[in-house]
Motif scaffolding. Structure first.
Motif, PDB file in Angstrom:
ATOM      1  N   ARG A 180       0.824  -1.206   0.000  1.00 44.70           N
ATOM      2  CA  ARG A 180       0.000   0.000   0.000  1.00 44.70           C
ATOM      3  C   ARG A 180       0.859   1.258   0.000  1.00 44.70           C
ATOM      4  O   ARG A 180       0.567   2.223  -0.717  1.00 44.70           O
ATOM      5  CB  ARG A 180      -0.911  -0.001   1.235  1.00 44.70           C
ATOM      6  CG  ARG A 180      -2.046  -1.006   1.183  1.00 44.70           C
ATOM      7  CD  ARG A 180      -2.689  -1.151   2.553  1.00 44.70           C
ATOM      8  NE  ARG A 180      -3.788  -2.107   2.562  1.00 44.70           N
ATOM      9  CZ  ARG A 180      -4.273  -2.652   3.670  1.00 44.70           C
ATOM     10  NH1 ARG A 180      -3.766  -2.336   4.868  1.00 44.70           N
ATOM     11  NH2 ARG A 180      -5.273  -3.525   3.598  1.00 44.70           N
ATOM     12  N   ASP A 181       1.913   1.249   0.805  1.00 44.35           N
ATOM     13  CA  ASP A 181       2.786   2.421   0.905  1.00 44.35           C
ATOM     14  C   ASP A 181       3.401   2.780  -0.448  1.00 44.35           C
ATOM     15  O   ASP A 181       3.359   3.942  -0.879  1.00 44.35           O
ATOM     16  CB  ASP A 181       3.889   2.152   1.929  1.00 44.35           C
ATOM     17  CG  ASP A 181       4.851   3.321   2.077  1.00 44.35           C
ATOM     18  OD1 ASP A 181       4.496   4.296   2.770  1.00 44.35           O
ATOM     19  OD2 ASP A 181       5.948   3.268   1.487  1.00 44.35           O
ATOM     20  N   ALA A 241       2.448   1.711  -3.486  1.00 46.28           N
ATOM     21  CA  ALA A 241       1.402   2.007  -4.478  1.00 46.28           C
ATOM     22  C   ALA A 241       0.903   3.440  -4.327  1.00 46.28           C
ATOM     23  O   ALA A 241       0.659   4.135  -5.322  1.00 46.28           O
ATOM     24  CB  ALA A 241       0.246   1.021  -4.334  1.00 46.28           C
ATOM     25  N   GLU A 242       0.773   3.907  -3.089  1.00 44.99           N
ATOM     26  CA  GLU A 242       0.316   5.274  -2.853  1.00 44.99           C
ATOM     27  C   GLU A 242       1.369   6.296  -3.270  1.00 44.99           C
ATOM     28  O   GLU A 242       1.044   7.368  -3.787  1.00 44.99           O
ATOM     29  CB  GLU A 242      -0.052   5.450  -1.385  1.00 44.99           C
ATOM     30  CG  GLU A 242      -1.333   4.722  -0.997  1.00 44.99           C
ATOM     31  CD  GLU A 242      -1.588   4.739   0.502  1.00 44.99           C
ATOM     32  OE1 GLU A 242      -0.788   5.380   1.237  1.00 44.99           O
ATOM     33  OE2 GLU A 242      -2.579   4.118   0.942  1.00 44.99           O
ATOM     34  N   ARG A 243       2.639   5.978  -3.055  1.00 43.76           N
ATOM     35  CA  ARG A 243       3.725   6.891  -3.413  1.00 43.76           C
ATOM     36  C   ARG A 243       3.918   6.996  -4.924  1.00 43.76           C
ATOM     37  O   ARG A 243       4.290   8.044  -5.443  1.00 43.76           O
ATOM     38  CB  ARG A 243       5.045   6.433  -2.773  1.00 43.76           C
ATOM     39  CG  ARG A 243       5.111   6.597  -1.260  1.00 43.76           C
ATOM     40  CD  ARG A 243       6.421   6.020  -0.732  1.00 43.76           C
ATOM     41  NE  ARG A 243       6.515   6.083   0.717  1.00 43.76           N
ATOM     42  CZ  ARG A 243       6.989   7.121   1.402  1.00 43.76           C
ATOM     43  NH1 ARG A 243       7.425   8.194   0.758  1.00 43.76           N
ATOM     44  NH2 ARG A 243       7.044   7.094   2.720  1.00 43.76           N
ATOM     45  N   THR A 244       3.693   5.885  -5.642  1.00 48.38           N
ATOM     46  CA  THR A 244       4.010   5.839  -7.066  1.00 48.38           C
ATOM     47  C   THR A 244       2.794   5.871  -7.984  1.00 48.38           C
ATOM     48  O   THR A 244       2.921   6.206  -9.166  1.00 48.38           O
ATOM     49  CB  THR A 244       4.816   4.569  -7.397  1.00 48.38           C
ATOM     50  OG1 THR A 244       3.993   3.413  -7.144  1.00 48.38           O
ATOM     51  CG2 THR A 244       6.085   4.502  -6.561  1.00 48.38           C
ATOM     52  N   GLY A 245       1.640   5.473  -7.477  1.00 51.41           N
ATOM     53  CA  GLY A 245       0.459   5.344  -8.333  1.00 51.41           C
ATOM     54  C   GLY A 245       0.536   4.146  -9.253  1.00 51.41           C
ATOM     55  O   GLY A 245      -0.254   4.028 -10.197  1.00 51.41           O
ATOM     56  N   THR A 288       1.722  -2.577  -7.234  1.00 51.36           N
ATOM     57  CA  THR A 288       2.855  -2.925  -6.379  1.00 51.36           C
ATOM     58  C   THR A 288       2.700  -4.319  -5.799  1.00 51.36           C
ATOM     59  O   THR A 288       1.625  -4.717  -5.363  1.00 51.36           O
ATOM     60  CB  THR A 288       2.996  -1.913  -5.230  1.00 51.36           C
ATOM     61  OG1 THR A 288       3.188  -0.603  -5.772  1.00 51.36           O
ATOM     62  CG2 THR A 288       4.173  -2.260  -4.340  1.00 51.36           C
ATOM     63  N   PRO A 312      -3.651   0.403  -7.640  1.00 49.31           N
ATOM     64  CA  PRO A 312      -4.399   1.636  -7.370  1.00 49.31           C
ATOM     65  C   PRO A 312      -5.643   1.770  -8.247  1.00 49.31           C
ATOM     66  O   PRO A 312      -5.710   1.226  -9.355  1.00 49.31           O
ATOM     67  CB  PRO A 312      -3.383   2.743  -7.697  1.00 49.31           C
ATOM     68  CG  PRO A 312      -2.049   2.086  -7.585  1.00 49.31           C
ATOM     69  CD  PRO A 312      -2.264   0.672  -8.038  1.00 49.31           C
ATOM     70  N   SER A 333      -6.542   4.218  -9.909  1.00 50.10           N
ATOM     71  CA  SER A 333      -6.240   4.910 -11.160  1.00 50.10           C
ATOM     72  C   SER A 333      -5.861   3.933 -12.265  1.00 50.10           C
ATOM     73  O   SER A 333      -5.985   4.240 -13.456  1.00 50.10           O
ATOM     74  CB  SER A 333      -5.091   5.903 -10.951  1.00 50.10           C
ATOM     75  OG  SER A 333      -3.924   5.233 -10.462  1.00 50.10           O
ATOM     76  N   ARG A 392      -9.446   0.587  -5.523  1.00 46.87           N
ATOM     77  CA  ARG A 392      -8.143  -0.054  -5.348  1.00 46.87           C
ATOM     78  C   ARG A 392      -8.344  -1.550  -5.140  1.00 46.87           C
ATOM     79  O   ARG A 392      -9.261  -1.986  -4.435  1.00 46.87           O
ATOM     80  CB  ARG A 392      -7.439   0.539  -4.121  1.00 46.87           C
ATOM     81  CG  ARG A 392      -6.050  -0.072  -3.872  1.00 46.87           C
ATOM     82  CD  ARG A 392      -5.344   0.630  -2.731  1.00 46.87           C
ATOM     83  NE  ARG A 392      -6.014   0.418  -1.448  1.00 46.87           N
ATOM     84  CZ  ARG A 392      -5.691   1.047  -0.333  1.00 46.87           C
ATOM     85  NH1 ARG A 392      -4.749   1.972  -0.354  1.00 46.87           N
ATOM     86  NH2 ARG A 392      -6.345   0.784   0.796  1.00 46.87           N
ATOM     87  N   GLU A 403      -6.824  -5.236  -3.891  1.00 44.90           N
ATOM     88  CA  GLU A 403      -5.832  -5.853  -3.010  1.00 44.90           C
ATOM     89  C   GLU A 403      -6.049  -7.362  -2.963  1.00 44.90           C
ATOM     90  O   GLU A 403      -7.192  -7.822  -2.894  1.00 44.90           O
ATOM     91  CB  GLU A 403      -5.923  -5.295  -1.587  1.00 44.90           C
ATOM     92  CG  GLU A 403      -5.622  -3.808  -1.488  1.00 44.90           C
ATOM     93  CD  GLU A 403      -5.653  -3.303  -0.050  1.00 44.90           C
ATOM     94  OE1 GLU A 403      -6.069  -4.077   0.847  1.00 44.90           O
ATOM     95  OE2 GLU A 403      -5.262  -2.139   0.180  1.00 44.90           O
TER      96      GLU A 403
END
Length: 220
Positions: free
Chosen positions: A60-61, A63-67, A70, A132, A134, A140, A142
């Motif tokens: 999650r970390d 994926a949120e940082r990169t979009g 992951t 994500p 997007s 999202r 998972e």
């Protein structure tokens, strides 16, 4: 499609790449694997109390940082004599994260007087995929898969391959072609070739279990 592997360990990326190629063939060319380390991303603090929680936390970390989609795993060694330790603390058992040599020394000292009959152990891997919204065009996504490799703790390190506890772990499932050791001599994970280890490893199982979901979500 880019797929970020939430790790600073290039060995994990190579292992995942090999398995994707074996299972997807030329279709795997449509996936560009990149480590979080190569992007300069920090390792998130692993605050989970299980392998699954930590794998999801890391995925999650990043994926949120990169979009980007992951993949993250959390793996560990569970020694029966030590009451399932080191478990989620495997990478920092000696007190310093990632100090493989210190971790090995400490574990071997804790098992020093334990006979073969009491040295059973297994590796567990939780593999998490986070995509994500997007990318999915909606919510999202998972998903978590698992793998287990059973075996025992050797009395000393043997072998030059692999990483972590590989030199002292003797898998119950042994390769048919005993490359790296004498005939009928059980190999540690560190004596096995990447191909041999991937075929039986906890991480290899988890990745193979995840392949259909990667294929469906990222290659359709």
């Amino acid at each position: 499609m880019k797929l970020i592997v939430a790790t600073h360990n290039e060995g994990k990326l190579a292992e995942i790449q090999t398995i994707l190629k074996a299972d997807l063939g030329s279709r795997s060319d449509g996936i560009q694997l990149v480590t979080a380390g190569s992007l300069g991303l920090p390792d998130p603090v692993e605050t989970g109390v299980s392998f699954e929680e930590n794998a999801l936390l890391k995925a999650r970390d990043v994926a949120e940082r990169t979009g980007e989609p992951t993949l993250a795993d959390d793996s560990g060694l569970i020694v029966d004599f030590l009451g399932a330790a080191p478990g989620i603390l495997s990478a920092r058992w000696s007190g310093v994260h990632g100090d493989d040599e210190a971790n090995l020394r400490l574990l071997l000292s804790q098992m020093k007087d334990i006979p073969d009959s009491g040295r059973s152990a297994h590796f567990t891997c939780a593999m998490a995929l986070v995509v994500p919204g997007s990318v999915t065009g909606g919510k999202r996504y998972e998903h978590v898969e698992f793998g287990i490799m059973r075996g025992s703790i050797n009395h000393g390190p043997v072998g030059e391959h692999g990483f972590g506890y590989d030199p002292i772990f003797v898998p119950t499932a042994q390769p048919k072609d005993q490359v790296g050791g004498a005939d009928n001599n059980e190999l540690t994970s560190a004596q096995m070739s990447p191909r041999q280890k991937n075929a039986i490893s906890h991480r290899g199982q988890a990745i193979r279990n995840m392949v259909p979901f990667i294929d469906d979500l990222l290659l359709q």
